[in-house]
Design a protein around this motif. Sequence first.
Motif, PDB file in Angstrom:
ATOM      1  N   ARG A   1      47.535  79.886  49.103  1.00 11.88           N
ATOM      2  CA  ARG A   1      47.282  78.849  50.115  1.00 11.88           C
ATOM      3  C   ARG A   1      46.631  79.418  51.375  1.00 11.88           C
TER       4      ARG A   1
ATOM      5  N   ALA B   1      44.176  81.118  44.123  1.00 15.82           N
ATOM      6  CA  ALA B   1      44.841  79.832  44.373  1.00 15.82           C
ATOM      7  C   ALA B   1      45.863  79.944  45.502  1.00 15.82           C
TER       8      ALA B   1
ATOM      9  N   ALA C   1      43.281  77.317  51.549  1.00  9.70           N
ATOM     10  CA  ALA C   1      42.931  76.479  50.395  1.00  9.70           C
ATOM     11  C   ALA C   1      42.438  75.111  50.874  1.00  9.70           C
ATOM     12  N   GLY C   2      42.585  74.068  50.040  1.00  6.45           N
ATOM     13  CA  GLY C   2      42.010  72.772  50.380  1.00  6.45           C
ATOM     14  C   GLY C   2      42.664  72.062  51.558  1.00  6.45           C
ATOM     15  N   VAL C   3      41.849  71.361  52.284  1.00 12.34           N
ATOM     16  CA  VAL C   3      42.163  70.366  53.313  1.00 12.34           C
ATOM     17  C   VAL C   3      43.458  70.598  54.134  1.00 12.34           C
TER      18      VAL C   3
ATOM     19  N   TYR D   1      35.860  76.996  43.342  1.00 10.41           N
ATOM     20  CA  TYR D   1      36.094  78.430  43.097  1.00 10.41           C
ATOM     21  C   TYR D   1      34.808  79.129  42.612  1.00 10.41           C
TER      22      TYR D   1
ATOM     23  N   THR E   1      40.006  78.797  48.833  1.00 16.46           N
ATOM     24  CA  THR E   1      39.091  77.679  49.065  1.00 16.46           C
ATOM     25  C   THR E   1      39.638  76.468  48.316  1.00 16.46           C
ATOM     26  N   HIS E   2      38.952  75.346  48.421  1.00 16.45           N
ATOM     27  CA  HIS E   2      39.365  74.172  47.631  1.00 16.45           C
ATOM     28  C   HIS E   2      39.242  74.504  46.144  1.00 16.45           C
ATOM     29  N   TRP E   3      40.205  74.026  45.361  1.00 18.85           N
ATOM     30  CA  TRP E   3      40.245  74.347  43.933  1.00 18.85           C
ATOM     31  C   TRP E   3      39.003  73.905  43.170  1.00 18.85           C
TER      32      TRP E   3
ATOM     33  N   CYS F   1      48.674  71.071  44.003  1.00 18.60           N
ATOM     34  CA  CYS F   1      47.707  72.120  43.651  1.00 18.60           C
ATOM     35  C   CYS F   1      47.414  72.010  42.159  1.00 18.60           C
ATOM     36  N   LEU F   2      46.358  72.668  41.746  1.00 17.73           N
ATOM     37  CA  LEU F   2      45.878  72.544  40.370  1.00 17.73           C
ATOM     38  C   LEU F   2      46.960  72.921  39.357  1.00 17.73           C
TER      39      LEU F   2
END
Lengths: 236, 236
Positions: B145, B143, B156-158, B131, B126-128, B197-198
């Motif tokens: 993808r 995390a 993950a995000g967008v 969580y 999911t988007h960071w 990414c984070l």
Amino acid sequence: MTEESKTLVLAIPIFNGITVLDAVGPYECLHVLPNVKVVFVSHQAGPYKATLGYLSLSATHSFDEVPHPDIIVVPGGPGIMLLLDDKPFLDWIRKAHETSMYTTSVCSGSLMLGAAGLLKGLTAATHWNVYDILESYGAKPTADRVVQEGKILTAAGVSSGIDMGLKLVSLITDEKTAKSVQLLLEYDPQPPFDTGCLKKAAAEPDVIERAKSIGYRLRAHAIDNHGNHVGEMVFS
Amino acid sequence: MTEESKTLVLAIPIFNGITVLDAVGPYECLHVLPNVKVVFVSHQAGPYKATLGYLSLSATHSFDEVPHPDIIVVPGGPGIMLLLDDKPFLDWIRKAHETSMYTTSVCSGSLMLGAAGLLKGLTAATHWNVYDILESYGAKPTADRVVQEGKILTAAGVSSGIDMGLKLVSLITDEKTAKSVQLLLEYDPQPPFDTGCLKKAAAEPDVIERAKSIGYRLRAHAIDNHGNHVGEMVFS
């Protein structure tokens, strides 16, 4: 990016037969900035059907209503082939470019910049399948993903608009903000294959042929649904 | 991918406050296949406003009209936070999942799969920034993808929806076709920075803070424009 920043108007022209990702890549990068306002322009406000007709996007304004946007992003798509001699669209690009801060394109959108006479003698990117048309407008096509020539930025095919969008963010704000937007969009790409450009796919000619074949179907649909034929075979 | 292939119905739910790229990444990969038909579903057919309201997308069908799509892609966006207890939407996901070939999500769209009870005990992306919410539904956030757990794929995000979309293409057709679609979309990413990414952005905490701050503005807009508050602070 202070509160006092001038609001920048980003204008994205839309049309029947647009490749949605061409527009949405840069849009997604730019529209999250507090000092950017986005307008979707076309011959008239209202819905336009994207390639194959599954999805409609709405133009918020007519070309006439947005003569002087700060940033222009011209997306491409099979429908662009029916617009290369569209006077109102080309006149809008030419006029808007006179005062724009940045004039940009994604994919076959650069053909419109070419048709408007903005790319003569300039190096420019576009979708790999339309290099010849871009060249016919006096531009020098390149396989580079994002090309900047003064205030004109052109990007390669479809997904390259994300790379260009982030570059635009860095140009109109700063690098730190662009990095933040990249994180917000979680743009840490992990393509499943390594066939994302013509050079990388060259080892598998059948992949290139199949890509052309899929593109040909999209082009044929765009033409069939608008009763208009273009002289050049683009996706074949 | 023969002419006789069964047509697969891809259903993408849309809603006010959607992050457009979440939907458009997979859509762009999948809709070009001749054996895929795309429908955009929602509570009712008609336009829905994307995040910040600059763009409208049109749902082509109501949830009721598409009870059994072959593929489901649930996009996310700030507006998803107002839908986590939306019974018609969740009922549709649960029912559709019973017969789907693939049930997938992008970004905070996985929260809807979680809220529908589909992710209990499963690893999911999911988007960071959400969580913790995903975990509250019994999923194990990662995390990674793109994550596949049986017929459920989460991204993950967008922008990760493009990677997932190409994987889906390879699953429902073959690797050669997926490679061709990657070439057609010219997906040879060249992100301008390495903060996608984070983990990669960790060295620059102010980039993370600014990304959260931009996201907070999007969430606040989604809430302000729908007269509805959620208990959890998501983008802060």
